[in-house]
Design a protein around this motif. Sequence first.
Motif, short mmCIF file in Angstrom:
data_model
loop_
_atom_site.label_atom_id
_atom_site.label_comp_id
_atom_site.label_asym_id
_atom_site.label_seq_id
_atom_site.Cartn_x
_atom_site.Cartn_y
_atom_site.Cartn_z
N SER A 45 0.93 -1.19 -0.01
CA SER A 45 -0.06 0.06 -0.20
C SER A 45 0.84 1.18 0.02
O SER A 45 1.86 1.41 0.61
CB SER A 45 -0.83 -0.12 1.32
OG SER A 45 -1.67 1.29 1.33
N ARG A 46 0.47 2.22 -0.78
CA ARG A 46 0.92 3.69 -0.68
C ARG A 46 2.38 3.58 -1.77
O ARG A 46 3.27 4.13 -1.34
CB ARG A 46 1.45 4.06 0.51
CG ARG A 46 0.24 4.13 1.53
CD ARG A 46 -1.05 4.32 0.97
NE ARG A 46 -1.05 5.96 0.33
CZ ARG A 46 -2.18 6.56 -0.16
NH1 ARG A 46 -3.17 5.89 -0.38
NH2 ARG A 46 -2.23 7.81 -0.62
N LEU A 82 8.32 4.99 3.09
CA LEU A 82 6.79 4.62 3.14
C LEU A 82 6.31 4.89 4.35
O LEU A 82 5.20 5.32 4.75
CB LEU A 82 6.79 3.20 3.10
CG LEU A 82 5.48 2.20 3.04
CD1 LEU A 82 4.68 2.99 1.95
CD2 LEU A 82 5.56 0.95 2.79
N ASN A 83 7.28 4.90 5.56
CA ASN A 83 6.58 5.44 6.82
C ASN A 83 6.17 6.87 6.85
O ASN A 83 5.05 7.14 7.35
CB ASN A 83 7.92 5.20 7.71
CG ASN A 83 7.39 5.68 9.29
OD1 ASN A 83 7.77 6.70 9.96
ND2 ASN A 83 6.65 4.94 9.99
N ASP A 84 6.82 7.69 6.14
CA ASP A 84 6.46 9.11 6.09
C ASP A 84 5.21 9.32 5.44
O ASP A 84 4.26 9.93 5.76
CB ASP A 84 7.54 10.24 5.49
CG ASP A 84 8.85 10.11 6.36
OD1 ASP A 84 8.79 9.97 7.51
OD2 ASP A 84 9.88 10.52 5.69
N ILE A 85 4.97 8.34 4.22
CA ILE A 85 3.79 8.59 3.50
C ILE A 85 2.36 8.10 4.13
O ILE A 85 1.47 8.96 4.08
CB ILE A 85 4.04 7.82 2.09
CG1 ILE A 85 5.19 8.44 1.27
CG2 ILE A 85 2.66 7.70 1.59
CD1 ILE A 85 5.32 7.74 0.17
N ARG A 86 2.75 7.11 4.79
CA ARG A 86 1.56 6.43 5.71
C ARG A 86 1.33 7.16 6.93
O ARG A 86 0.09 7.32 7.20
CB ARG A 86 1.91 4.86 5.98
CG ARG A 86 1.99 3.97 4.92
CD ARG A 86 2.18 2.39 5.33
NE ARG A 86 1.93 1.52 4.02
CZ ARG A 86 1.93 0.26 4.27
NH1 ARG A 86 2.33 -0.21 5.62
NH2 ARG A 86 1.87 -0.53 3.20
N ARG A 87 2.22 7.80 7.60
CA ARG A 87 1.86 8.79 8.66
C ARG A 87 1.08 9.98 7.97
O ARG A 87 -0.18 10.25 8.65
CB ARG A 87 3.15 9.16 9.40
CG ARG A 87 3.70 8.00 10.08
CD ARG A 87 5.22 8.29 10.50
NE ARG A 87 5.15 9.68 11.59
CZ ARG A 87 6.08 10.19 11.88
NH1 ARG A 87 7.29 9.98 11.44
NH2 ARG A 87 5.74 11.28 12.76
N GLU A 115 -0.79 0.85 13.86
CA GLU A 115 0.05 -0.19 13.25
C GLU A 115 0.31 -0.13 11.80
O GLU A 115 1.53 -0.58 11.41
CB GLU A 115 -0.35 -1.36 13.25
CG GLU A 115 0.50 -2.54 12.97
CD GLU A 115 -0.35 -3.94 13.13
OE1 GLU A 115 0.22 -5.11 12.81
OE2 GLU A 115 -1.57 -4.00 13.08
N TYR A 116 -0.66 0.44 10.78
CA TYR A 116 -0.14 0.81 9.36
C TYR A 116 0.82 1.30 9.08
O TYR A 116 1.64 1.11 8.01
CB TYR A 116 -1.54 1.40 8.86
CG TYR A 116 -1.44 1.73 7.43
CD1 TYR A 116 -1.58 0.78 6.48
CD2 TYR A 116 -1.52 3.16 7.05
CE1 TYR A 116 -1.62 1.19 5.15
CE2 TYR A 116 -1.49 3.30 5.75
CZ TYR A 116 -1.50 2.57 4.77
OH TYR A 116 -1.50 2.86 3.48
N ALA A 117 1.26 2.54 9.92
CA ALA A 117 2.48 3.26 9.67
C ALA A 117 3.54 2.84 10.41
O ALA A 117 4.76 3.27 10.22
CB ALA A 117 2.04 4.71 9.90
N SER A 118 3.50 1.75 11.18
CA SER A 118 4.66 1.41 12.19
C SER A 118 5.56 0.83 11.22
O SER A 118 5.33 0.09 10.37
CB SER A 118 4.04 0.52 13.24
OG SER A 118 4.04 -1.02 12.71
N SER A 163 10.89 5.02 -4.53
CA SER A 163 11.45 6.10 -3.57
C SER A 163 11.76 7.60 -4.40
O SER A 163 12.74 7.45 -5.33
CB SER A 163 12.56 5.56 -2.80
OG SER A 163 12.19 4.23 -2.09
N ASN A 164 11.06 8.51 -3.88
CA ASN A 164 11.62 10.00 -4.27
C ASN A 164 11.31 10.04 -5.83
O ASN A 164 12.09 10.70 -6.25
CB ASN A 164 13.13 10.10 -3.91
CG ASN A 164 13.24 10.10 -2.33
OD1 ASN A 164 12.42 10.52 -1.36
ND2 ASN A 164 14.36 9.33 -2.07
#
Length: 274
Positions: free
Chosen positions: A153-154, A204-209, A222-225, A251-252
């Motif tokens: 995802s994302r 991905l962590n940044d995007i999901r947050r 948890e989705y962004a952990s 990425s980027n």
Amino acid sequence: MNHHQQKIYIVSDSIGETADRMVHAALTQFNLAQVDTVKFSHINTVDKLRRIMETAATTTSVVAYTFALEEMNQEIKALAQASGIKTVDLLHPLVETISETFGAAPKNEPGMMRKLDEEYFRRIEAVEFAVKYDDAQDPSGLKKADLVLVGVSRTSKTPLSMYLAHKQLKVANVPLVPEVPIPEELYQIRRDRCIGLIISPEKLNDIRRVRLKSMGLNEKAEYASMQRILEEMEYAEKIMKRIGCPVIDVSNKAVEETASYILDVLKVERSAVK
């Protein structure tokens, strides 16, 4: 001449759809129930044109035409002058004005408008395909697709699907989620029709947050952990290896940049298959 027959002859060295639309648009301005329109397509020889003009001379008529071929433009002018038939050149005056204004020579190729129409409808069909088969809503679409995108995802699967649809590619995409079974159809498509999308865990962590925050949810879910992200990426890597598809790191990268790279990869992969 039969004055009781009133007709507009639509003549073209291509399909004649442009001329047909223009004539009918003009007719909406009149109450002329007795005026019929007759369309002649692919008139690309002088003999064919002469026969039409002879028929037109027997009625009260107007001949509206679009000829890309200069020979046909000159011939219909000569025939109209000799017979006294009223004619309307729907294309050449505009083409000539554009040519003179911008200093560009016209292609003089019949059917260019038809080609544009065909490209337009192929794009619309591809966009509708991308919407219908987004996120593996209907796995049957995987075998029909020109390209299948897979990734967690994302990773821009949907934006890429839509962007590539405007390049007339029918694209389906499949989210790789450990808890969701993979459609069996995914393993039945050729490797040169599938692309895996990966991304750095940090990105991905940044995007999901950001995604969670925009939805009014706790960005620490948890989705962004990072642990969840690493689990998903490990799972996705196994699936991509099983498929044997090329993998692209998004990425980027902007969607346009990734799409261009995808098209390049597909060319290499498909030339190898051939």
